[in-house]
Design an enzyme around this catalytic site. Structure first.
Site, PDB file in Angstrom:
ATOM      1  CG  HIS A  19      43.657  19.663  18.498  1.00 47.09           C
ATOM      2  ND1 HIS A  19      42.756  19.216  17.563  1.00 47.09           N
ATOM      3  CD2 HIS A  19      44.415  18.590  18.825  1.00 47.09           C
ATOM      4  CE1 HIS A  19      42.964  17.923  17.326  1.00 47.09           C
ATOM      5  NE2 HIS A  19      43.954  17.514  18.080  1.00 47.09           N
ATOM      6  CE  LYS A  43      45.639   9.139  13.580  1.00 50.54           C
ATOM      7  NZ  LYS A  43      45.488  10.447  14.265  1.00 50.54           N
ATOM      8  NE  ARG A  94      43.857  12.929  23.471  1.00 48.31           N
ATOM      9  CZ  ARG A  94      43.715  12.618  22.184  1.00 48.31           C
ATOM     10  NH1 ARG A  94      42.568  12.850  21.581  1.00 48.31           N
ATOM     11  NH2 ARG A  94      44.699  12.067  21.524  1.00 48.31           N
ATOM     12  CB  SER A 132      40.083  14.703  15.231  1.00 53.47           C
ATOM     13  OG  SER A 132      40.893  15.786  15.595  1.00 53.47           O
TER      14      SER A 132
END
Ligand code: ADP
Length: 163
Positions: A19, A43, A94, A132
């Site tokens: 990040h 989430k 990514r 994360s």
């Protein structure tokens, strides 16, 4: 000329070196970057850090970046962009697996707020495996997370996650 403001949204639970790299790179492309901690309803309930904790962890890492600020928002990103006058949304990609979801979000955001462009930055090869959730797993299993998160927050993250 008008100030070019970009927002960089995410969960940042917690912020990773991946990040931070996106924050650094985008801070060179825009006059101002607002990192915005969002609550993803998919989430909700599964966050390890509160919104305030996530914001504070990011703040600890951006001391040398004067044009970057941190905020949080519950609601539509398109509305937040309008509220702040942002003309761009920054996203890090990514792998192909990020693409489909991000592409859909970009199209929806464009419909909801035609004034804002989504800008994708490719993750560096060094960070493309980082997320994360991987950090949370490694930490809970006593792995060395200092490899994956900014040094300014290593202790805070370990202390919180090991509890
Ligand atoms: P995660 O996908 O790990 O839950 P976030 O929702 O906090 O992360 O991600 C916020 C933004 O940062 C997204 O655009 C995501 O694709 C991007 N991002 C996450 N990890 C990396 C990384 N290691 N390198 C580049 N971009 C990343």
């Amino acid at each position: 000329m008008m100030e070019r403001i970009a927002i960089y949204p995410g969960s940042f639970d917690p912020v990773t070196s991946g990040h931070l790299e996106i924050i650094r790179r985008s801070s060179k492309l825009f006059d101002k970057i607002i990192v915005v901690v969002m609550t993803n309803y998919r989430k909700t309930g599964s966050y390890a850090f509160s919104i305030e904790e996530r914001e504070n962890l990011i703040r600890k890492c951006i001391g040398d970046l004067p044009n970057v600020s941190v905020d949080s928002y519950m609601g539509l990103l398109a509305d937040y962009a309008r509220k702040t006058g942002a003309t761009a949304i920054v996203k890090g990609l990514r792998a192909v697996s990020d693409f489909e979801d991000e592409f859909q979000q970009a199209l929806i955001n464009k419909k909801l707020n035609p004034e804002v462009e989504t800008v994708f930055l490719a993750a560096s090869s060094e960070h493309m495996f980082l997320s994360s959730s991987v950090i949370k797993q490694v930490c809970q299993l006593d792995g060395d997370v200092s490899l994956f998160i900014p040094k300014e927050i290593t202790e805070d993250v370990i202390e919180k996650l090991k509890r």
